[in-house]
Design a protein around this motif. Structure first.
Motif, PDB file in Angstrom:
ATOM      1  N   CYS A  32      -2.163  -2.102  -4.265  1.00  0.00           N
ATOM      2  CA  CYS A  32      -2.653  -3.356  -3.667  1.00  0.00           C
ATOM      3  C   CYS A  32      -3.970  -3.797  -4.305  1.00  0.00           C
ATOM      4  CB  CYS A  32      -2.855  -3.187  -2.166  1.00  0.00           C
ATOM      5  SG  CYS A  32      -4.275  -2.154  -1.748  1.00  0.00           S
ATOM      6  N   ARG A  89      -6.906  -2.154  -3.931  1.00  0.00           N
ATOM      7  CA  ARG A  89      -8.070  -1.582  -3.236  1.00  0.00           C
ATOM      8  C   ARG A  89      -8.434  -0.235  -3.868  1.00  0.00           C
ATOM      9  NH1 ARG A  89      -5.067  -4.376   0.433  1.00  0.00           N
ATOM     10  NH2 ARG A  89      -6.206  -5.894   1.684  1.00  0.00           N
ATOM     11  N   HIS A  99      -5.610   2.858   4.199  1.00  0.00           N
ATOM     12  CA  HIS A  99      -6.948   2.908   3.602  1.00  0.00           C
ATOM     13  C   HIS A  99      -8.025   3.279   4.615  1.00  0.00           C
ATOM     14  CE1 HIS A  99      -6.140   1.255  -0.412  1.00  0.00           C
ATOM     15  NE2 HIS A  99      -5.156   0.601   0.181  1.00  0.00           N
ATOM     16  N   CYS A 158      -4.979   2.017  -5.275  1.00  0.00           N
ATOM     17  CA  CYS A 158      -3.684   1.685  -4.656  1.00  0.00           C
ATOM     18  C   CYS A 158      -3.037   0.503  -5.402  1.00  0.00           C
ATOM     19  CB  CYS A 158      -3.972   1.307  -3.204  1.00  0.00           C
ATOM     20  SG  CYS A 158      -2.531   1.017  -2.201  1.00  0.00           S
ATOM     21  N   CYS A 218       0.809  -1.233   0.000  1.00  0.00           N
ATOM     22  CA  CYS A 218       0.000   0.000   0.000  1.00  0.00           C
ATOM     23  C   CYS A 218       0.836   1.273   0.000  1.00  0.00           C
ATOM     24  CB  CYS A 218      -0.894   0.027   1.227  1.00  0.00           C
ATOM     25  SG  CYS A 218      -2.200  -1.186   1.145  1.00  0.00           S
TER      26      CYS A 218
HETATM   27 ZN   LIG Z   1      -3.457  -0.408  -0.606  1.00  0.00          ZN
END
Ligand SMILES: [Zn+2]
Length: 447
Positions: A327, A329, A271, A325, A267
């Motif tokens: 990641c 998300r 978040h 992001c 990340c």
């Molecule tokens: Zn993230």
């Protein structure tokens, strides 16, 4: 019953708990849920005398808050919340299941009452946050965080880990000896995660905590730089515990809001869980700033029953990033906390927050301890002094001072006075300033 087809099925990696899948939803989907939760929250929040009073200050002045009124409502500061006392409660006091307080480092400690439903919300909030950092059912969370003195943090992490189905070991903040003891235990299951204050972990060595850790989750201190990469403190913790730097993760929350911003290994920031919070980043005039621009973090925690807050100004400064992001998300991410609004330093035309100076100090391994003191203000410029305790022999001190001056002058364009001192002298400076984490900054302006 057939599921509605308007939303494609959320695509999330394995290991994500059901409550955490919202982070992978398409943006429109979680926004719709967040707006619905905001409307419900505002309707409930109007029950507290504090919010009724605020509602009278909206354009309509009806005493009822709607989502459209949100931007017209004044923000509420820590000081106003402290003055409101029980007037901030939306339930009778006999409905409170747990009383907690803030640390009082920025004003007098504030009493916060949580109902049984708030504790359940807190568990969900922290379960999603810990799971984002990688904690899964069957893993073990080593909690090197205070569980007593009416602080909420340790309790929140414990509730979150239980909700996930992980095991907790409350090893306390003086945990080196406990960690040694744990190595003899053959019964700890799953991967091990350590939750601690980063600057405490940075002083450990791998021999202090020989357990093989999956990750360290740091509280109370930023672990990313403004470029959203691991900062010098994260690098120190990683080196101390023989972990890759991207396994030193940060989490940010406040006692008043019980809404956590959590970071996973890939990340770029922490978040926001849009089911449990609405966040705004505002400038000095309380106007919204653009994504990526630092400002005051203002949070409306959604779904709180006991002390429902609307537009609570944390006083902490950070930027919000809205692009997806790395990641995967889709929810917004909060960058590192740069400092408190009141801590802005102005040195000969350069404005900066203490975190930038901390990052330079943390990057010099020979600095064992330090304290940044802003001593006075004159001619619109603050006078900075860094009290430093170096490890090792005295002969290296002149060289280390030159290194430190070059680093602050080069990277930050400021050159604080450097004052060498002993551990005892630093302790004397901090006396009378009790805190849960090492004090790094003293503001003596205006004395
Ligand atoms: Zn993230």
């Amino acid at each position: 019953m057939k599921k509605p087809e308007s939303f494609p099925p959320a695509c999330h990696p394995s290991g994500v708990i059901p409550a955490g899948r919202i982070h992978f939803w398409p943006i429109d989907r979680w926004r719709a849920l967040q707006r619905r939760r905001l409307r419900q929250h505002l309707a409930w929040a109007a029950k507290s005398p504090l919010n009724r009073q605020l509602a009278r200050r909206t354009k309509t002045g009806r005493g009822v808050i709607t989502a459209d009124d949100l931007l017209d409502l004044p923000i509420i500061t820590k000081q106003e919340l402290a003055l409101a006392e029980s007037g901030a409660l939306a339930v009778p006091t006999d409905r409170i299941a747990e009383w907690v307080t803030t640390s009082g480092t920025t004003g007098r400690p504030l009493q916060i009452g949580l109902t049984a439903r708030d504790l359940s919300r807190l568990a969900e909030n922290e379960a999603v946050a810990l799971n984002l950092a990688g904690l899964q059912p069957g893993d073990t969370l080593l909690l090197a965080v205070a569980m007593d003195r009416m602080f909420i943090a340790g309790l929140a992490y414990w509730l979150g880990a239980q909700k996930i189905g992980a095991a907790c070991v409350r090893i306390g903040s003086q945990f080196a000896s406990t960690a040694q003891m744990l190595c003899a235990w053959k019964t700890l299951s799953g991967r091990k995660f350590l939750m601690t204050v980063p600057s405490l972990a940075s002083q450990l060595s791998i021999s202090d905590c020989p357990l093989r850790l999956e990750a360290v989750i740091g509280i109370g201190e930023p672990l990313l730089g403004p470029d959203l990469r691991p900062n010098a403190l994260a690098a120190c913790v990683a080196k101390s515990l023989a972990l890759p730097a991207d396994r030193v993760l940060s989490t940010y929350a406040s006692t008043e809001t019980c809404t956590t911003f959590a970071q996973g290994p890939r990340c770029k920031g922490g978040h926001l869980n849009p089911r449990l919070g609405w966040v705004e980043i505002l400038d000095d005039q309380n106007q919204p700033v653009n994504p990526g621009t630092p400002g005051n973090i203002v949070i409306t925690p959604l779904g709180v029953e006991g002390m429902p807050l609307v537009r609570f100004a944390t006083g902490d400064i950070a930027a919000l990033y809205t692009a997806p992001c790395p990641c995967g998300r889709t929810t917004p991410r909060l960058g590192p906390i740069l400092g408190r609004q009141s801590q802005l330093l102005k040195v000969r035309g350069t404005s900066l927050y203490p975190a930038a100076i901390f990052d330079v100090l943390n990057s010099i391994r020979q600095i064992e301890d330090y304290l940044l003191v802003v001593e006075s203000t004159h001619d619109l410029s603050d006078k900075l002094a860094v009290y430093v305790h170096f490890a090792g022999g005295k002969s290296r001190i002149p060289h280390l001072c030159r290194t430190l001056k070059a680093a602050t002058g080069g990277r930050l364009k400021v050159t604080p006075d450097i004052r060498i001192c002993s551990r005892e002298e630093l302790a004397a400076f901090r006396a009378g300033h009790p805190a849960r984490k090492p004090i790094r900054f003293l503001d003596r302006r205006g004395r």
